[in-house]
Design a protein around this motif. Structure first.
Motif, PDB file in Angstrom:
ATOM      1  N   ARG A 117       0.839  -1.206   0.000  1.00 24.52           N
ATOM      2  CA  ARG A 117       0.000   0.000   0.000  1.00 24.52           C
ATOM      3  C   ARG A 117       0.876   1.260   0.000  1.00 24.52           C
ATOM      4  N   MET A 118       1.927   1.273   0.797  1.00 24.98           N
ATOM      5  CA  MET A 118       2.799   2.445   0.854  1.00 24.98           C
ATOM      6  C   MET A 118       3.416   2.733  -0.511  1.00 24.98           C
ATOM      7  N   ILE A 119       3.887   1.705  -1.207  1.00 21.53           N
ATOM      8  CA  ILE A 119       4.486   1.890  -2.527  1.00 21.53           C
ATOM      9  C   ILE A 119       3.444   2.392  -3.520  1.00 21.53           C
ATOM     10  N   VAL A 120       2.259   1.807  -3.498  1.00 20.66           N
ATOM     11  CA  VAL A 120       1.199   2.213  -4.418  1.00 20.66           C
ATOM     12  C   VAL A 120       0.783   3.656  -4.143  1.00 20.66           C
ATOM     13  N   VAL A 121       0.624   4.017  -2.886  1.00 22.94           N
ATOM     14  CA  VAL A 121       0.272   5.390  -2.528  1.00 22.94           C
ATOM     15  C   VAL A 121       1.341   6.347  -3.048  1.00 22.94           C
ATOM     16  N   HIS A 122       2.597   5.984  -2.880  1.00 23.41           N
ATOM     17  CA  HIS A 122       3.705   6.820  -3.344  1.00 23.41           C
ATOM     18  C   HIS A 122       3.604   7.057  -4.857  1.00 23.41           C
ATOM     19  N   GLU A 123       3.406   5.979  -5.599  1.00 24.70           N
ATOM     20  CA  GLU A 123       3.344   6.112  -7.063  1.00 24.70           C
ATOM     21  C   GLU A 123       2.083   6.847  -7.510  1.00 24.70           C
ATOM     22  N   LEU A 124       0.968   6.616  -6.836  1.00 20.79           N
ATOM     23  CA  LEU A 124      -0.252   7.362  -7.171  1.00 20.79           C
ATOM     24  C   LEU A 124      -0.081   8.853  -6.912  1.00 20.79           C
ATOM     25  N   ALA A 125       0.607   9.207  -5.852  1.00 18.02           N
ATOM     26  CA  ALA A 125       0.817  10.620  -5.536  1.00 18.02           C
ATOM     27  C   ALA A 125       1.557  11.328  -6.670  1.00 18.02           C
ATOM     28  N   HIS A 126       2.386  10.587  -7.385  1.00 17.83           N
ATOM     29  CA  HIS A 126       3.106  11.186  -8.505  1.00 17.83           C
ATOM     30  C   HIS A 126       2.183  11.542  -9.669  1.00 17.83           C
ATOM     31  N   LEU A 127       0.969  11.024  -9.683  1.00  9.10           N
ATOM     32  CA  LEU A 127       0.023  11.435 -10.731  1.00  9.10           C
ATOM     33  C   LEU A 127      -0.342  12.906 -10.584  1.00  9.10           C
ATOM     34  N   LYS A 128      -0.335  13.388  -9.356  1.00  7.76           N
ATOM     35  CA  LYS A 128      -0.681  14.791  -9.075  1.00  7.76           C
ATOM     36  C   LYS A 128       0.548  15.655  -8.806  1.00  7.76           C
ATOM     37  N   GLU A 129       1.511  15.101  -8.109  1.00  7.51           N
ATOM     38  CA  GLU A 129       2.695  15.864  -7.689  1.00  7.51           C
ATOM     39  C   GLU A 129       3.948  15.165  -8.223  1.00  7.51           C
ATOM     40  N   ARG A 130       4.678  15.830  -9.078  1.00 13.27           N
ATOM     41  CA  ARG A 130       5.853  15.225  -9.712  1.00 13.27           C
ATOM     42  C   ARG A 130       7.053  15.135  -8.763  1.00 13.27           C
ATOM     43  N   GLU A 131       7.279  16.165  -7.969  1.00 15.24           N
ATOM     44  CA  GLU A 131       8.452  16.241  -7.110  1.00 15.24           C
ATOM     45  C   GLU A 131       8.171  15.697  -5.719  1.00 15.24           C
ATOM     46  N   ALA A 135       3.990  19.170  -0.755  1.00 13.14           N
ATOM     47  CA  ALA A 135       2.665  18.829  -1.297  1.00 13.14           C
ATOM     48  C   ALA A 135       2.572  17.334  -1.608  1.00 13.14           C
ATOM     49  N   PHE A 136       3.658  16.765  -2.107  1.00 10.07           N
ATOM     50  CA  PHE A 136       3.693  15.338  -2.424  1.00 10.07           C
ATOM     51  C   PHE A 136       3.457  14.506  -1.160  1.00 10.07           C
ATOM     52  N   TYR A 137       4.217  14.811  -0.106  1.00 11.55           N
ATOM     53  CA  TYR A 137       4.101  14.022   1.119  1.00 11.55           C
ATOM     54  C   TYR A 137       2.781  14.271   1.845  1.00 11.55           C
ATOM     55  N   GLN A 138       2.213  15.449   1.691  1.00 11.62           N
ATOM     56  CA  GLN A 138       0.880  15.694   2.257  1.00 11.62           C
ATOM     57  C   GLN A 138      -0.156  14.824   1.551  1.00 11.62           C
ATOM     58  N   LEU A 139      -0.035  14.696   0.240  1.00 16.80           N
ATOM     59  CA  LEU A 139      -0.953  13.843  -0.509  1.00 16.80           C
ATOM     60  C   LEU A 139      -0.772  12.378  -0.103  1.00 16.80           C
ATOM     61  N   CYS A 140       0.478  11.949   0.071  1.00 18.83           N
ATOM     62  CA  CYS A 140       0.736  10.572   0.531  1.00 18.83           C
ATOM     63  C   CYS A 140       0.062  10.332   1.879  1.00 18.83           C
ATOM     64  N   GLN A 141       0.197  11.294   2.790  1.00 18.87           N
ATOM     65  CA  GLN A 141      -0.413  11.143   4.119  1.00 18.87           C
ATOM     66  C   GLN A 141      -1.937  11.214   4.060  1.00 18.87           C
ATOM     67  N   HIS A 142      -2.472  11.937   3.108  1.00 21.00           N
ATOM     68  CA  HIS A 142      -3.921  11.960   2.938  1.00 21.00           C
ATOM     69  C   HIS A 142      -4.436  10.564   2.552  1.00 21.00           C
ATOM     70  N   MET A 143      -3.704   9.906   1.665  1.00 17.90           N
ATOM     71  CA  MET A 143      -4.110   8.572   1.214  1.00 17.90           C
ATOM     72  C   MET A 143      -3.756   7.497   2.232  1.00 17.90           C
ATOM     73  N   GLU A 144      -2.665   7.683   2.963  1.00 20.99           N
ATOM     74  CA  GLU A 144      -2.216   6.715   3.973  1.00 20.99           C
ATOM     75  C   GLU A 144      -1.660   7.495   5.165  1.00 20.99           C
ATOM     76  N   PRO A 145      -2.485   7.686   6.209  1.00 22.01           N
ATOM     77  CA  PRO A 145      -2.059   8.492   7.357  1.00 22.01           C
ATOM     78  C   PRO A 145      -0.751   8.027   8.011  1.00 22.01           C
ATOM     79  N   ASP A 146      -0.425   6.744   7.953  1.00 16.56           N
ATOM     80  CA  ASP A 146       0.807   6.218   8.542  1.00 16.56           C
ATOM     81  C   ASP A 146       1.956   6.151   7.529  1.00 16.56           C
ATOM     82  N   TYR A 147       1.865   6.935   6.468  1.00 18.47           N
ATOM     83  CA  TYR A 147       2.818   6.858   5.366  1.00 18.47           C
ATOM     84  C   TYR A 147       4.273   6.904   5.850  1.00 18.47           C
TER      85      TYR A 147
END
Length: 179
Positions: A117-131, A135-147
């Motif tokens: 799940r952590m890997i998938v969340v990371h890669e999905l976050a790149h759909l919205k945030e390239r770097e 903002a990238f890590y906030q999106l990761c935490q939105h999808m997985e609070p324990d990121y």
């Protein structure tokens, strides 16, 4: 830097010392097994596509559609690639079409559910945030609070795999040993 802790570069020395103690005491594997006892059942590319698509539809409905999601035997942790996301643009007729792919390293076919799940969340976050920025890590935490905890524990898991691989060197057999 201690090569056995290469996945933990950048973490504070006090934390690295705790990890070294777990390793020296032979408790790292048990610690991870207690925290993450369950392996996931997402074994095929189709199941992975469905898994990723479900997370995407829950958290990133407005993102571009994914054309391909698969496990990839060619992704190696050594190159620090646990997963990849790519966008391939092609001209079709008079239009520019973008195809988006997510590839997950095959080693994640047999890991705890949380690590996949952590890997998938990371890669999905790149759909919205390239770097890899705030903002990238906030999106990761939105999808997985324990990121962040999962990322650290995944790094522990990779460290453990490296240590185990080093100790599993085959015993050489002398040619005359069987006579």
């Amino acid at each position: 830097m201690d090569t056995s802790l290469r996945y933990l570069a950048g973490y504070p020395d006090a934390l690295l010392q705790q990890v070294r103690q777990l390793i020296e005491q032979g408790r790292l594997a048990d610690s991870l097994a207690r925290r993450y006892p369950n392996r996931h059942e997402v074994r095929t590319d189709r199941a992975l596509y469905d898994y990723v698509s479900e997370l995407k539809s829950r958290f990133l409905r407005g993102a571009d559609p994914l054309n391909k999601v698969c496990y990839d035997n060619k992704l190696h942790v050594i190159q620090h690639a646990l997963g990849t996301h790519t966008t391939v643009s092609r001209v079709q007729g008079g239009k520019l079409k973008a195809k988006r792919e997510i590839r997950v390293a095959s080693l994640f076919k047999d890991t705890p559910t949380e690590f996949l799940r952590m890997i998938v969340v990371h890669e999905l976050a790149h759909l919205k945030e390239r770097e890899h920025d705030k903002a990238f890590y906030q999106l990761c935490q939105h999808m997985e609070p324990d990121y962040h905890q999962l990322e650290f524990d995944l790094r522990l898991y990779l460290t453990l795999r490296d240590l185990e691989a080093r100790t599993r060197s085959p015993m050489p057999v002398a040619p005359d040993a069987e006579r």
